[in-house]
Design an enzyme around this catalytic site. Sequence first.
Site, PDB file in Angstrom:
ATOM      1  N   LEU A  82      -0.928   3.792  -2.918  1.00 36.62           N
ATOM      2  CA  LEU A  82      -0.694   2.640  -2.025  1.00 36.62           C
ATOM      3  C   LEU A  82       0.766   2.617  -1.576  1.00 36.62           C
ATOM      4  O   LEU A  82       1.098   2.320  -0.443  1.00 36.62           O
ATOM      5  CB  LEU A  82      -1.005   1.329  -2.764  1.00 36.62           C
ATOM      6  CG  LEU A  82      -2.460   0.985  -3.024  1.00 36.62           C
ATOM      7  CD1 LEU A  82      -2.554  -0.276  -3.883  1.00 36.62           C
ATOM      8  CD2 LEU A  82      -3.227   0.818  -1.723  1.00 36.62           C
ATOM      9  N   GLY A  83       1.659   2.919  -2.547  1.00 34.17           N
ATOM     10  CA  GLY A  83       3.090   2.891  -2.239  1.00 34.17           C
ATOM     11  C   GLY A  83       3.860   3.455  -3.418  1.00 34.17           C
ATOM     12  O   GLY A  83       3.287   3.729  -4.469  1.00 34.17           O
ATOM     13  N   GLY A  85       6.973   2.552  -5.869  1.00 33.13           N
ATOM     14  CA  GLY A  85       7.950   1.533  -6.246  1.00 33.13           C
ATOM     15  C   GLY A  85       9.128   2.171  -6.962  1.00 33.13           C
ATOM     16  O   GLY A  85       9.259   3.390  -7.003  1.00 33.13           O
ATOM     17  N   SER A  86       9.960   1.303  -7.533  1.00 25.93           N
ATOM     18  CA  SER A  86      11.086   1.842  -8.302  1.00 25.93           C
ATOM     19  C   SER A  86      10.483   2.525  -9.524  1.00 25.93           C
ATOM     20  O   SER A  86       9.676   1.967 -10.228  1.00 25.93           O
ATOM     21  CB  SER A  86      11.988   0.682  -8.761  1.00 25.93           C
ATOM     22  OG  SER A  86      11.214  -0.259  -9.481  1.00 25.93           O
ATOM     23  N   PHE A  87      10.773   3.777  -9.704  1.00 20.34           N
ATOM     24  CA  PHE A  87      10.408   4.534 -10.909  1.00 20.34           C
ATOM     25  C   PHE A  87       8.908   4.750 -11.100  1.00 20.34           C
ATOM     26  O   PHE A  87       8.458   5.073 -12.189  1.00 20.34           O
ATOM     27  CB  PHE A  87      10.983   3.849 -12.172  1.00 20.34           C
ATOM     28  CG  PHE A  87      12.379   3.335 -11.996  1.00 20.34           C
ATOM     29  CD1 PHE A  87      12.677   1.997 -12.215  1.00 20.34           C
ATOM     30  CD2 PHE A  87      13.390   4.175 -11.550  1.00 20.34           C
ATOM     31  CE1 PHE A  87      13.964   1.511 -12.019  1.00 20.34           C
ATOM     32  CE2 PHE A  87      14.675   3.704 -11.359  1.00 20.34           C
ATOM     33  CZ  PHE A  87      14.959   2.357 -11.590  1.00 20.34           C
ATOM     34  N   GLY A  88       8.073   4.495 -10.055  1.00 24.45           N
ATOM     35  CA  GLY A  88       6.651   4.775 -10.279  1.00 24.45           C
ATOM     36  C   GLY A  88       5.823   4.581  -9.029  1.00 24.45           C
ATOM     37  O   GLY A  88       6.215   3.842  -8.123  1.00 24.45           O
ATOM     38  N   LYS A 105       0.797  -0.074 -11.093  1.00 23.73           N
ATOM     39  CA  LYS A 105       1.983   0.771 -10.986  1.00 23.73           C
ATOM     40  C   LYS A 105       2.146   1.540 -12.285  1.00 23.73           C
ATOM     41  O   LYS A 105       2.132   0.957 -13.359  1.00 23.73           O
ATOM     42  CB  LYS A 105       3.220  -0.098 -10.734  1.00 23.73           C
ATOM     43  CG  LYS A 105       4.506   0.700 -10.578  1.00 23.73           C
ATOM     44  CD  LYS A 105       5.704  -0.205 -10.354  1.00 23.73           C
ATOM     45  CE  LYS A 105       7.010   0.579 -10.356  1.00 23.73           C
ATOM     46  NZ  LYS A 105       8.189  -0.313 -10.258  1.00 23.73           N
ATOM     47  N   ASP A 191      16.220  -5.929  -5.690  1.00 22.58           N
ATOM     48  CA  ASP A 191      15.870  -4.907  -4.696  1.00 22.58           C
ATOM     49  C   ASP A 191      15.019  -5.513  -3.578  1.00 22.58           C
ATOM     50  O   ASP A 191      13.929  -5.014  -3.253  1.00 22.58           O
ATOM     51  CB  ASP A 191      15.137  -3.735  -5.358  1.00 22.58           C
ATOM     52  CG  ASP A 191      15.104  -2.485  -4.453  1.00 22.58           C
ATOM     53  OD1 ASP A 191      14.252  -1.600  -4.714  1.00 22.58           O
ATOM     54  OD2 ASP A 191      15.887  -2.422  -3.486  1.00 22.58           O
TER      55      ASP A 191
HETATM   56  C1  LIG Z   1       4.302  -8.028 -10.478  1.00 27.51           C
HETATM   57  N1  LIG Z   1       4.767  -6.632 -10.573  1.00 27.51           N
HETATM   58  C2  LIG Z   1       4.349  -5.725 -11.504  1.00 27.51           C
HETATM   59  C3  LIG Z   1       4.965  -4.501 -11.223  1.00 27.51           C
HETATM   60  C4  LIG Z   1       5.917  -4.697 -10.123  1.00 27.51           C
HETATM   61  O1  LIG Z   1       7.243  -4.570 -10.571  1.00 27.51           O
HETATM   62  C5  LIG Z   1       5.683  -3.831  -8.982  1.00 27.51           C
HETATM   63  C6  LIG Z   1       5.503  -3.256  -7.989  1.00 27.51           C
HETATM   64  C7  LIG Z   1       5.254  -2.579  -6.755  1.00 27.51           C
HETATM   65  C8  LIG Z   1       6.202  -1.720  -6.213  1.00 27.51           C
HETATM   66  C9  LIG Z   1       5.914  -1.126  -5.003  1.00 27.51           C
HETATM   67  N2  LIG Z   1       4.748  -1.351  -4.342  1.00 27.51           N
HETATM   68  C10 LIG Z   1       3.821  -2.167  -4.860  1.00 27.51           C
HETATM   69  N3  LIG Z   1       2.629  -2.420  -4.180  1.00 27.51           N
HETATM   70  N4  LIG Z   1       1.740  -3.253  -4.716  1.00 27.51           N
HETATM   71  C11 LIG Z   1       0.695  -3.368  -3.877  1.00 27.51           C
HETATM   72  C12 LIG Z   1      -0.429  -4.266  -4.172  1.00 27.51           C
HETATM   73  N5  LIG Z   1      -0.281  -5.047  -5.217  1.00 27.51           N
HETATM   74  O2  LIG Z   1      -1.438  -4.290  -3.421  1.00 27.51           O
HETATM   75  C13 LIG Z   1       0.930  -2.544  -2.740  1.00 27.51           C
HETATM   76  C14 LIG Z   1       0.208  -2.290  -1.582  1.00 27.51           C
HETATM   77  C15 LIG Z   1       0.773  -1.403  -0.654  1.00 27.51           C
HETATM   78  F1  LIG Z   1       0.103  -1.133   0.488  1.00 27.51           F
HETATM   79  C16 LIG Z   1       2.022  -0.808  -0.872  1.00 27.51           C
HETATM   80  C17 LIG Z   1       2.755  -1.078  -2.030  1.00 27.51           C
HETATM   81  C18 LIG Z   1       2.193  -1.944  -2.967  1.00 27.51           C
HETATM   82  C19 LIG Z   1       4.046  -2.814  -6.087  1.00 27.51           C
HETATM   83  C20 LIG Z   1       5.651  -6.102  -9.705  1.00 27.51           C
HETATM   84  O3  LIG Z   1       6.157  -6.663  -8.781  1.00 27.51           O
END
Ligand SMILES: CN1C=C[C@@](O)(C#Cc2ccnc(-n3nc(C(N)=O)c4cc(F)ccc43)c2)C1=O
Length: 349
Positions: A82-83, A85-88, A105, A191
Amino acid sequence: HTVSDNLSVEECTVDALKGSVSLGEPNNLTGLAKTWRECEHRTCGYDQDDSVNEGVILSEKLQPVDYEYREDIQWSKFPEILGSGSFGDVYKVKDTTTGFQCAAKKIHVSRFRAEELTTCTGLTVPQVVPVYGAVKEGHWITIFMKLLEGGSVGQLIQQRGYLPEDLTLHYMSQVLAGLEHLHVHNILHGDVKADNILLSGDGNQVFLCDFGHSAHLSPDHLGNSLVTGDYTPGTETHMAPEIVMGKQCNSKVDIWSSCCMMLHMLNGCHPWTRYHSHPFCLKIAREPPPVREIPPCCNPFTAEAIREGLVKDPVKRATAAELTEKVNLALQKVGGLRSPWKGAYQEPR
Ligand SMILES: CN1C=C[C@@](O)(C#Cc2ccnc(-n3nc(C(N)=O)c4cc(F)ccc43)c2)C1=O
């Protein structure tokens, strides 16, 4: 469970959680998460081979079986990422028992910071992605969270080139409301950027995500130095001057970053990148704030809001509450939200 003489109740509770996956409360999860990084550095008296599986699930939509929640057994990933994030990387996943789908993640334990969970778990902030739980399996930590079908604002900017002023202000108002909640709880996100702002399926609601760079601030509001310990700064183009200068930092760093994100939404490119080359941190420290990048066509109230958030001195920089007022006034002055969130591509400015 008897409390032995030299262990606190919390330590006993965490001790009872080690080695299994159970349904629990946010404070159980944060207590356990604090042991995950430590295990990387020293023997914690637990079997740290690849088969260890422990964690806390916060939602009944995710079902551990016999105190286990293992990838490709009790849950599995969809192939596409999906994307990142930092470190994963972040995946769409499905619970085997319930069929429930959410996002997850995956982070290697060597890159995990307990703050990624301790800062956002158990917080009831409408503009923060809800956490459904986290498990450790061998050397990997997986954090489960609500799936946001609208994707990220970063992806939306890539699809559209840049965003209309009214949509930018609409999203910014919600981001600032979320930041205000976090700052009231002495939490710094660390961030703030378009990639870390997620959208509901109708593109109307925003959710802050990625707490991998977050920090708990000391209540004295004097700020912490963010360039010590295991802290890794966020995105360079969005970094506040006080961070790059190694000074005391507080929640105002998120305000600077949020206005850098506003310039990214309005221009379709990160600030500094059109006028400077790497390393941007030297320019951030020496140059005036990037207010010349405010599009000339912006409403004066929008420009004023951005200028208030891009003050180099954090003491004089607006708070989240103050900037929310300015952004909401600007949104009113431009006639409110009228642009659809999906629209024709426009070449970045
Ligand atoms: C509460 N929590 C727990 C882990 C966290 O630190 C994170 C993250 C993170 C980083 C980058 N990207 C996504 N990301 N999440 C989604 C989704 N939930 O649907 C998503 C969907 C996308 F299309 C692209 C990136 C996405 C989520 C955090 O904040």
